[in-house]
Motif scaffolding. Structure first.
Motif, PDB file in Angstrom:
ATOM      1  N   GLY A 180       0.788  -1.219   0.000  1.00 40.04           N
ATOM      2  CA  GLY A 180       0.000   0.000   0.000  1.00 40.04           C
ATOM      3  C   GLY A 180       0.822   1.271   0.000  1.00 40.04           C
ATOM      4  N   GLU A 181       2.066   1.207  -0.469  1.00 39.76           N
ATOM      5  CA  GLU A 181       2.937   2.383  -0.516  1.00 39.76           C
ATOM      6  C   GLU A 181       3.133   2.837  -1.959  1.00 39.76           C
ATOM      7  N   ILE A 182       3.199   4.154  -2.164  1.00 39.02           N
ATOM      8  CA  ILE A 182       3.596   4.704  -3.465  1.00 39.02           C
ATOM      9  C   ILE A 182       5.032   5.182  -3.313  1.00 39.02           C
ATOM     10  N   HIS A 183       5.936   4.490  -3.976  1.00 39.08           N
ATOM     11  CA  HIS A 183       7.376   4.691  -3.792  1.00 39.08           C
ATOM     12  C   HIS A 183       7.971   5.242  -5.086  1.00 39.08           C
ATOM     13  N   ALA A 184       8.580   6.411  -5.012  1.00 36.45           N
ATOM     14  CA  ALA A 184       9.188   7.024  -6.190  1.00 36.45           C
ATOM     15  C   ALA A 184      10.580   6.445  -6.429  1.00 36.45           C
ATOM     16  N   LEU A 185      10.895   6.205  -7.695  1.00 37.50           N
ATOM     17  CA  LEU A 185      12.242   5.794  -8.091  1.00 37.50           C
ATOM     18  C   LEU A 185      12.795   6.899  -8.978  1.00 37.50           C
ATOM     19  N   LEU A 186      13.812   7.596  -8.484  1.00 39.21           N
ATOM     20  CA  LEU A 186      14.360   8.760  -9.180  1.00 39.21           C
ATOM     21  C   LEU A 186      15.791   8.518  -9.631  1.00 39.21           C
ATOM     22  N   GLY A 187      16.187   9.275 -10.621  1.00 38.16           N
ATOM     23  CA  GLY A 187      17.552   9.216 -11.128  1.00 38.16           C
ATOM     24  C   GLY A 187      17.588   9.797 -12.519  1.00 38.16           C
ATOM     25  N   GLU A 188      18.741  10.301 -12.916  1.00 35.10           N
ATOM     26  CA  GLU A 188      18.899  10.812 -14.268  1.00 35.10           C
ATOM     27  C   GLU A 188      18.717   9.686 -15.270  1.00 35.10           C
ATOM     28  N   ASN A 189      18.480  10.061 -16.550  1.00 39.21           N
ATOM     29  CA  ASN A 189      18.489   9.044 -17.598  1.00 39.21           C
ATOM     30  C   ASN A 189      19.854   8.367 -17.601  1.00 39.21           C
ATOM     31  N   GLY A 190      19.859   7.048 -17.640  1.00 38.82           N
ATOM     32  CA  GLY A 190      21.104   6.298 -17.572  1.00 38.82           C
ATOM     33  C   GLY A 190      21.505   5.930 -16.168  1.00 38.82           C
ATOM     34  N   ALA A 191      20.674   6.300 -15.168  1.00 40.81           N
ATOM     35  CA  ALA A 191      21.005   5.984 -13.771  1.00 40.81           C
ATOM     36  C   ALA A 191      20.764   4.518 -13.441  1.00 40.81           C
ATOM     37  N   GLY A 192      19.960   3.825 -14.260  1.00 45.36           N
ATOM     38  CA  GLY A 192      19.704   2.407 -14.029  1.00 45.36           C
ATOM     39  C   GLY A 192      18.270   2.075 -13.676  1.00 45.36           C
ATOM     40  N   LYS A 193      17.363   3.051 -13.707  1.00 55.42           N
ATOM     41  CA  LYS A 193      15.971   2.813 -13.327  1.00 55.42           C
ATOM     42  C   LYS A 193      15.318   1.759 -14.225  1.00 55.42           C
ATOM     43  N   SER A 194      15.450   1.937 -15.529  1.00 54.91           N
ATOM     44  CA  SER A 194      14.804   1.016 -16.466  1.00 54.91           C
ATOM     45  C   SER A 194      15.379  -0.394 -16.349  1.00 54.91           C
ATOM     46  N   THR A 195      16.698  -0.487 -16.192  1.00 54.26           N
ATOM     47  CA  THR A 195      17.328  -1.804 -16.047  1.00 54.26           C
ATOM     48  C   THR A 195      16.818  -2.499 -14.792  1.00 54.26           C
ATOM     49  N   LEU A 196      16.713  -1.753 -13.703  1.00 51.75           N
ATOM     50  CA  LEU A 196      16.226  -2.334 -12.444  1.00 51.75           C
ATOM     51  C   LEU A 196      14.793  -2.814 -12.591  1.00 51.75           C
ATOM     52  N   MET A 197      13.945  -2.038 -13.257  1.00 51.96           N
ATOM     53  CA  MET A 197      12.548  -2.436 -13.439  1.00 51.96           C
ATOM     54  C   MET A 197      12.433  -3.641 -14.366  1.00 51.96           C
ATOM     55  N   LYS A 198      13.308  -3.727 -15.361  1.00 48.45           N
ATOM     56  CA  LYS A 198      13.281  -4.899 -16.253  1.00 48.45           C
ATOM     57  C   LYS A 198      13.709  -6.160 -15.512  1.00 48.45           C
ATOM     58  N   ILE A 199      14.587  -5.999 -14.535  1.00 49.97           N
ATOM     59  CA  ILE A 199      14.965  -7.144 -13.698  1.00 49.97           C
ATOM     60  C   ILE A 199      13.785  -7.552 -12.825  1.00 49.97           C
ATOM     61  N   LEU A 200      13.092  -6.582 -12.257  1.00 50.92           N
ATOM     62  CA  LEU A 200      11.922  -6.891 -11.425  1.00 50.92           C
ATOM     63  C   LEU A 200      10.826  -7.549 -12.255  1.00 50.92           C
ATOM     64  N   CYS A 201      10.750  -7.216 -13.546  1.00 47.91           N
ATOM     65  CA  CYS A 201       9.719  -7.788 -14.428  1.00 47.91           C
ATOM     66  C   CYS A 201      10.167  -9.071 -15.119  1.00 47.91           C
ATOM     67  N   GLY A 202      11.381  -9.540 -14.834  1.00 47.24           N
ATOM     68  CA  GLY A 202      11.841 -10.786 -15.442  1.00 47.24           C
ATOM     69  C   GLY A 202      12.364 -10.657 -16.849  1.00 47.24           C
ATOM     70  N   ILE A 203      12.422  -9.429 -17.377  1.00 47.31           N
ATOM     71  CA  ILE A 203      12.937  -9.223 -18.740  1.00 47.31           C
ATOM     72  C   ILE A 203      14.444  -9.417 -18.761  1.00 47.31           C
ATOM     73  N   TYR A 204      15.131  -8.924 -17.723  1.00 50.53           N
ATOM     74  CA  TYR A 204      16.545  -9.200 -17.499  1.00 50.53           C
ATOM     75  C   TYR A 204      16.681 -10.038 -16.232  1.00 50.53           C
ATOM     76  N   GLN A 205      17.773 -10.777 -16.151  1.00 47.64           N
ATOM     77  CA  GLN A 205      18.081 -11.515 -14.928  1.00 47.64           C
ATOM     78  C   GLN A 205      19.322 -10.883 -14.285  1.00 47.64           C
ATOM     79  N   PRO A 206      19.318 -10.709 -12.961  1.00 46.56           N
ATOM     80  CA  PRO A 206      20.462 -10.060 -12.301  1.00 46.56           C
ATOM     81  C   PRO A 206      21.683 -10.984 -12.273  1.00 46.56           C
ATOM     82  N   ASP A 207      22.879 -10.392 -12.271  1.00 45.71           N
ATOM     83  CA  ASP A 207      24.106 -11.165 -12.101  1.00 45.71           C
ATOM     84  C   ASP A 207      24.259 -11.575 -10.640  1.00 45.71           C
ATOM     85  N   GLU A 208      23.821 -10.676  -9.748  1.00 45.27           N
ATOM     86  CA  GLU A 208      23.863 -10.949  -8.309  1.00 45.27           C
ATOM     87  C   GLU A 208      22.618 -10.338  -7.670  1.00 45.27           C
TER      88      GLU A 208
END
Length: 506
Positions: free
Chosen positions: A30-58
């Motif tokens: 029930g929380e609305i959590h903002a994820l901030l950062g400049e373009n290229g900060a890694g936001k999209s990559t992190l979300m793709k890992i959470l969505c299973g599109i990418y798999q993390p190395d660690e």
């Protein structure tokens, strides 16, 4: 805290690039959590890992106390993760119900589609969201806001308990954005956790509870919204303070040469007749509400859209400008609002995108390109506009939004245009990259280029423009310049028209 999602020590590398290193993110039910950062900060990559599109190395993903390993997007959906992408993933020729159940249609024991049941489920979801959607028409006939709500409904139909919203207000009007925020608050009461990604910091303070900031693929920190402010967030994102993102304006030159003179422009037979001009070395703003005619006017000028009546002079010469190719030959280039779909070929390299409109000048023989000459020119212009990339052969799709925009600018400079139309030049670009784009625009005008800037962001219009044409219902209500340009004046003309503005300023 009732934690629903925990990402711990998420690390991800691509060839030659460490995209994420030791990222931590923790979100409550029930929380609305903002994820901030400049373009290229890694936001999209992190979300793709959470969505299973990418798999993390660690690192580990824990949902409701259970460690999860996603090998694909369907694994994430099954675990209750839904995402509303910045670029819609809807099929335009299917209706809302068909889009919501695409690939997981409800069927009876005979294998036949249960269309009535799917329609009832969809209707219930939209009722829950408080939006009216015509379930019988193709998606392409719905407004952008309605398509956005279909995306959210689609995620909720998957019974998502963690919802990722990636720049959901980018194409919405202020009223539509407020409706979206009301929906988010309602989902919050229902226990849905949301990750909200936005470059508009005022939205963060309006709707979010906590904020996690990334910079250069690393975790910077987490803060409560109530304990933060804009300057602190900007410093966390860029690693420095940005005191004023707008470069100083030069003195207004009313005697400057007129490079573009739109004597008459009528889009339709019954529409208003417009006239305006653009001076050498200035930034002319097109301001107004969405649908006021700003972009339509610019597209008609360059011949991308038809016009019922058009009389235009460029550098004193009457030009027909029947299509964008004519405009290009006359020295007019446009940076379209949707740079990914209209401004760039994202599968091509930086060099290919910069050279594509002007390959003739690199021709060594009839059918061959002088690769060395092309590479030298590309390297020079990349340096001039400040494109940051490993090499000129880097695929444009991998660049941040700010660098993609610089590649579009570089293409037109490579073609020797002197009039540039910037349509929403900083949409989807972070605060640090915005400042770089603003500075580049001022550098261009100092070198004699002339710019028309179409923008929905009032601070941008006020901070950057030498003159501002305010549009309302297809007409230019006012032409403001110098000290006349302020937020109140622009909004008064844009919403109340000349009569209301006269009353306001009486």
């Amino acid at each position: 805290m009732d934690t629903i999602l925990k990402l711990d020590n998420i690390t991800k590398s691509f060839p030659g690039v460490k995209a994420l290193q030791g990222i931590h993110l923790e979100i409550a039910r029930g929380e609305i959590h903002a994820l901030l950062g400049e373009n290229g900060a890694g936001k999209s990559t992190l979300m793709k890992i959470l969505c299973g599109i990418y798999q993390p190395d660690e690192g580990t993903i824990t949902i409701a106390g259970e460690v999860r390993h996603f090998t694909n997007y369907h694994d994430a959906v099954a675990a209750g993760v839904g995402i509303v992408f910045q670029e819609f993933s809807l099929i335009p020729y299917l209706n809302a119900v068909e889009n919501m159940f695409l690939g997981r249609e409800l069927k009876n024991g005979l294998g036949l589609l249960e269309r009535g049941k799917m329609r009832r489920v969809a209707a219930a979801i939209f009722q829950r969201l408080g939006v009216a959607i015509d379930l019988s028409v193709p998606i392409r006939e719905l407004s952008v806001a309605q398509q956005q709500f279909v995306e959210i409904g689609k995620a909720l139909s998957l019974e998502a308990r963690i919802l990722i919203l990636d720049e959901p207000t980018a194409t919405l009007t202020p009223a539509e954005a407020e409706h979206l925020f009301a929906i988010m608050r309602e989902l919050k009461t229902q226990g849905v956790a949301m990750i909200f990604i936005s470059h508009h910091l005022e939205e963060i303070f309006e709707v979010c509870d906590r904020i996690t900031v990334l910079r250069d693929g690393q975790y910077v920190g987490m803060t409560e919204v109530a304990q933060s402010d804009v300057s602190r967030l900007v410093e966390m994102m860029v690693g420095r303070r940005i005191e004023n993102s707008f470069p100083p304006k030069p003195p207004l030159r009313t005697d400057a040469k007129i490079v573009l003179d739109v004597k008459k422009l009528q889009l339709l037979k019954d529409s208003p007749v417009l006239s305006f001009n653009l001076r050498e070395g200035e930034i002319l703003g097109f301001a107004g509400l969405v649908g006021s005619g700003r972009t339509e006017t610019a597209l008609a000028v360059i011949g991308a859209d038809p016009a019922y009546l058009k009389e235009i002079r460029i550098n004193g010469t009457t030009e027909k400008l029947s299509d964008p190719a004519d405009a290009l030959r006359a020295g007019v280039g446009i940076l379209p609002e949707s740079r990914k779909t209209e401004g760039l070929i994202t599968d091509f390299s930086i060099k290919q995108n910069i050279s594509i409109n002007n390959l003739g000048k690199y021709r060594s023989l009839r059918f061959f390109i002088d690769q060395r000459s092309e590479a030298r020119a590309t390297a020079d212009i990349m340096k001039r506009v400040g494109v940051k990339a490993p090499t000129m052969h880097t695929e444009v799709a991998t660049l941040s939004g700010g660098n993609q925009q610089k590649v579009v600018i570089a293409r037109w400079l490579n073609h020797h245009t002197n009039i540039l139309i910037f349509d929403e030049p900083t949409r989807g670009i972070d605060v640090g990259a915005k400042a770089e784009i603003y500075l580049l625009m001022r550098e261009l005008t100092a070198r004699g280029y002339s710019i028309i800037m179409i923008s929905s962001e009032l601070p941008e219009i006020v901070g950057m423009c030498d003159r501002v044409a305010v549009f309302r219902q297809g007409r230019i209500e006012a032409m403001l310049e110098g000290g006349e340009i302020d937020s109140n004046a622009v909004m008064t003309y844009a919403t109340a028209g000349t009569r209301g503005a006269a009353h306001e300023h009486a």
